[in-house]
Motif scaffolding. Sequence first.
Motif, PDB file in Angstrom:
ATOM      1  N   SER A 159      42.984 -13.598  34.147  1.00 22.12           N
ATOM      2  CA  SER A 159      42.427 -12.680  35.147  1.00 22.12           C
ATOM      3  C   SER A 159      41.617 -13.413  36.212  1.00 22.12           C
ATOM      4  CB  SER A 159      41.552 -11.633  34.461  1.00 22.12           C
ATOM      5  OG  SER A 159      40.482 -12.269  33.790  1.00 22.12           O
ATOM      6  N   ALA A 160      41.362 -14.690  35.994  1.00 21.77           N
ATOM      7  CA  ALA A 160      40.648 -15.451  37.017  1.00 21.77           C
ATOM      8  C   ALA A 160      40.890 -16.943  36.821  1.00 21.77           C
ATOM      9  CB  ALA A 160      39.161 -15.157  36.963  1.00 21.77           C
ATOM     10  N   ILE A 161      41.027 -17.631  37.951  1.00 19.93           N
ATOM     11  CA  ILE A 161      41.199 -19.088  37.928  1.00 19.93           C
ATOM     12  C   ILE A 161      40.103 -19.663  38.823  1.00 19.93           C
ATOM     13  CG2 ILE A 161      42.753 -20.997  38.536  1.00 19.93           C
ATOM     14  CD1 ILE A 161      45.110 -19.092  38.010  1.00 19.93           C
ATOM     15  N   SER A 162      39.428 -20.690  38.318  1.00 20.60           N
ATOM     16  CA  SER A 162      38.284 -21.194  39.084  1.00 20.60           C
ATOM     17  C   SER A 162      38.710 -21.968  40.326  1.00 20.60           C
ATOM     18  CB  SER A 162      37.391 -22.065  38.201  1.00 20.60           C
ATOM     19  OG  SER A 162      38.014 -23.310  37.963  1.00 20.60           O
TER      20      SER A 162
ATOM     21  N   LYS B 220      40.503 -34.125  33.560  1.00 20.68           N
ATOM     22  CA  LYS B 220      40.318 -34.402  32.138  1.00 20.68           C
ATOM     23  C   LYS B 220      41.470 -35.291  31.702  1.00 20.68           C
ATOM     24  CE  LYS B 220      36.629 -31.994  31.502  1.00 20.68           C
ATOM     25  NZ  LYS B 220      35.396 -32.758  31.264  1.00 20.68           N
ATOM     26  N   GLY B 221      41.324 -36.579  31.897  1.00 19.22           N
ATOM     27  CA  GLY B 221      42.414 -37.492  31.582  1.00 19.22           C
ATOM     28  C   GLY B 221      43.576 -37.246  32.516  1.00 19.22           C
ATOM     29  N   ILE B 222      44.742 -36.906  31.957  1.00 21.05           N
ATOM     30  CA  ILE B 222      45.912 -36.681  32.811  1.00 21.05           C
ATOM     31  C   ILE B 222      45.965 -35.231  33.311  1.00 21.05           C
ATOM     32  CG2 ILE B 222      47.213 -38.494  31.629  1.00 21.05           C
ATOM     33  CD1 ILE B 222      48.967 -36.226  30.430  1.00 21.05           C
ATOM     34  N   PHE B 223      44.961 -34.425  32.962  1.00 21.80           N
ATOM     35  CA  PHE B 223      44.972 -33.027  33.372  1.00 21.80           C
ATOM     36  C   PHE B 223      43.969 -32.776  34.490  1.00 21.80           C
ATOM     37  CE2 PHE B 223      46.427 -33.344  29.076  1.00 21.80           C
ATOM     38  CZ  PHE B 223      47.625 -32.646  29.145  1.00 21.80           C
ATOM     39  N   VAL B 224      44.448 -32.163  35.545  1.00 18.70           N
ATOM     40  CA  VAL B 224      43.571 -31.793  36.650  1.00 18.70           C
ATOM     41  C   VAL B 224      43.598 -30.275  36.666  1.00 18.70           C
ATOM     42  CG1 VAL B 224      43.119 -32.059  39.107  1.00 18.70           C
ATOM     43  CG2 VAL B 224      44.300 -33.881  37.858  1.00 18.70           C
ATOM     44  N   VAL B 225      42.565 -29.667  36.080  1.00 13.80           N
ATOM     45  CA  VAL B 225      42.656 -28.246  35.770  1.00 13.80           C
ATOM     46  C   VAL B 225      41.429 -27.440  36.173  1.00 13.80           C
ATOM     47  CG1 VAL B 225      44.232 -28.552  33.816  1.00 13.80           C
ATOM     48  CG2 VAL B 225      41.777 -28.732  33.445  1.00 13.80           C
ATOM     49  N   PRO B 226      41.655 -26.155  36.511  1.00  7.63           N
ATOM     50  CA  PRO B 226      40.549 -25.238  36.735  1.00  7.63           C
ATOM     51  C   PRO B 226      40.129 -24.610  35.397  1.00  7.63           C
ATOM     52  CG  PRO B 226      42.621 -24.156  37.249  1.00  7.63           C
ATOM     53  CD  PRO B 226      42.964 -25.534  36.785  1.00  7.63           C
TER      54      PRO B 226
END
Lengths: 437, 463
Positions: A410-413, A419-425
């Motif tokens: 319902s929401a994405i920042s 975080k290592g190989i992850f570029v995530v919201p």
Amino acid sequence: MLDIVEKAIKEALKEGATEAHATLRRSRVCEVELESDSISRTRWSSSRILTIYAIVGKRIARSSTRDLSERGIRKAVTSAVKMARVSTENPLWSGLPHPKPYPDVEDIYDSRIESLDVSEVVEMAKVALQEVKEYDIRVLVMQGRVSAGSSEIYIANSNGILTSDKRTSLSAIVVTVAKEAGEIGSFAHEYQVSRKLDIDVGEISRKAARKALESLGAKSIRSFRGSVIFDFEVSSLIFASLAQAYNGDNVWKGSSPFKNKLGDKVAVEGLTVEDNGIMPSGIASSKFDGEGSPRQRTLIIEHGILKNFINNTYTANILEMEPTGNAATILSVSPANTVVKPGTYKLDEMVEEVKRGLLVRRFSGIIKFQDGIVSGVAKQSFLIERGEIVHPVKECMISGNLYEMLNNISAISKDVEVKGIFVVPALRVENISIVGK
Amino acid sequence: MALEFLDIAGRAIEEALKLGAEYADVRFEQRIATQISVRRGYVESSGIDSVRGFGTRVLVDGSWGFSSVNETTKEAVFEAVRNAIKLAKTSSPVRSKRVKLADVEACRDHVVAKVGVKLDEVSIEEKVKEVLEADKVLRSYSPLIKDNRVIYNDQTFLKAFISSEGANIIIEGYRIYVRVYANAEEAGVLSPAYESIGGVKGFEVLKQGEHLKVAERVAERAVKLLRARVPKGGIATVILDNKILALIVHEAFGHTAEADLVLTGTVLTNKVGQKVVSELITIVDDPEPMNANGWTPYDDEGVKARKVFIVENGILKEYMQTRETAAAMGMKPTGNARAQSYAHPPIVRMRNTYMLPRDWKPEEIIKETKEGYYLKGAMGGQADANGEFMFSVQEAWRIEKGELKEPYKGVTVSGNALNVLSSVDAVGNDLVIGFPGTCGKFQAVPVDGGGPHIRCKIRIGGR
């Protein structure tokens, strides 16, 4: 060193291989480990490994050695060819990749990391310890590690691929715990990894210390169903599992529920995910992948629609798709940098809309891509009521289903974290079962 | 090779002492490993990996330095020694306490593991053939098995240890490890199952057809659970099979009794002599059982390994130690210092950790249970130093009035190891040690574990 991989290919063809691939990896690492507010161990290690794949028709075998003398190389080649001969045919084998132009990838090597003296790595570890101590006396460094590494990779195959690359990485992880009046909080950890000499060890320590303190005073909660905000780190675990689902190797083998789902809506419209092997300074960025194919950017999920899978030459051929530069080896596939498109929410706005829910910073459990089962203990978590964080929560279980969760975001920042190989919201997901006392 | 090594290692130790080391050791290792991975009737990948190298550990000014190389020339080993000395010296001022080593006898020995059929005397052809047989069992079990894999690993190893105190130990052995996976599928529902066998054993494991029995069990489980439902979450009375118990004993309990973690703070810190779990429980970490995967006659500090009674009748007796942790705690070394390879310094690790049996027959425990679940097989999970754990169970059966009813899947168990082990009210008489695995505490080392069936209360996660 290129002459070694070239020589291995020539030897393999001479021994009767119809195709051959060779990878030589030289690496050095200097590591300082922390334990109980002190340096505990240090390690310096250098290694060289030559791996050869010999293919006889459709029979494939591997051999590796640390002995790079003429004799050592020949022995490794002979055993690979011999093993291939006694193996069975792999009916799906379609051949090694051919040379293609490589992309330019920036900032994956920093000579300053390679030339770091061991005393400089020790110094960074010292800063990590000091910063936690200065932040708050109640916080201890349970564990930690500062690690500086460099590697050179040389690849050749019998189709004419001959290339090499240099990479560096510097990482720091700090695990803290806060103690007050006999209470021990939940472990908090914080880490950074970079290709460049640009890690702020002090910041990692301060963040880890703050997280540890925030978890003091945790209370049990009753079970309920509600919204869960997955902080960056937990979000990276979700995308790590998802990356297995769009891994071509799992798709063609039938273990991924994403097979036959290309073009289908698999997530909310706000979700866009790409696999990016060429982003500057990416931890998984490089010119070429494990089989010597060029790295690239691949759109995987666009506005919730499944667009593509990640593949090497072998799996791409089976799926009748194009390789995406994701070979871990000539037979296996792994994700490059997984980049998730940021949303529009600030973190506190994500909290404000929650009637009753949980903010989860650490998760210890399983997220199975095969059936989507998500089950585990929420650690470093906080109860949210009427838009406000009320108190830290003693460990409780959360359970749900990965594939349902993708459709319940319902929401994405707006912010993303590496975080290592992850570029995530951070993600907010609705209707999750929270099992408390 | 071993003799050539001993010569270089001896000179490396002299060099370390000359450069100021108070203590130095050198480990040499060579290992030839074979891997054969078969799926759906053909060899998907296979390989022979040959590993060798030196690791050296020095103590200077009360501080450790470790370095490793996989070149085996005298020059490369001497460079490693110099790097180790430098690391020790520069980190010494940042250590809160000087490292001391508990005294041990400097042992001299040459141990060779006893196995049935030596793995380096079996042809690759024969290994491939046996792995393909297991694959055939999986595939022919049911057309619902849509994917399967059999992964065979073996190794022939030689490890040597030399120290400045005069220890000189050579250990030779074999390891075999076979993992079997199956994935059944029906109407879009996937059902995975997994099991492994192995240990410090030879090719007799496959000659006796153990891998075929495992393949049959895995296939049966994958198919059986296709239509199983996911149960409701909550606290339940459960009977744990040997495998799940092995996992809890190792992951959730054992780690908290490792002295390095005890020193940083676990649920068992400062609890020696106290009752920590049910008096029905005795847990040991045993280096001995010759064919168990964690067989460790001497540890990677050259200490003769002994059995550790961690808990005896519910009372915490002893932690697992290295020479460093033993000195720090004023306790005796136990031979639990183990390293992943020559390229890693040894740390406190378990070997073969299991719960001792009592008097209940497993079927009697089920019969005497009014309501609950019988949980079988585990598929991994996680645990913390505070004893909190979460594991994924392969198969669950609801128990009603002493009888097994319908099966469930997707079950997880969680809780605190001490609470769960305190709630034990029945311990079976069926000790099984034989759940080989690789423990991943910073480094991967082969371990084993086991125990009987037990009954306890645990939190089940499901829907």
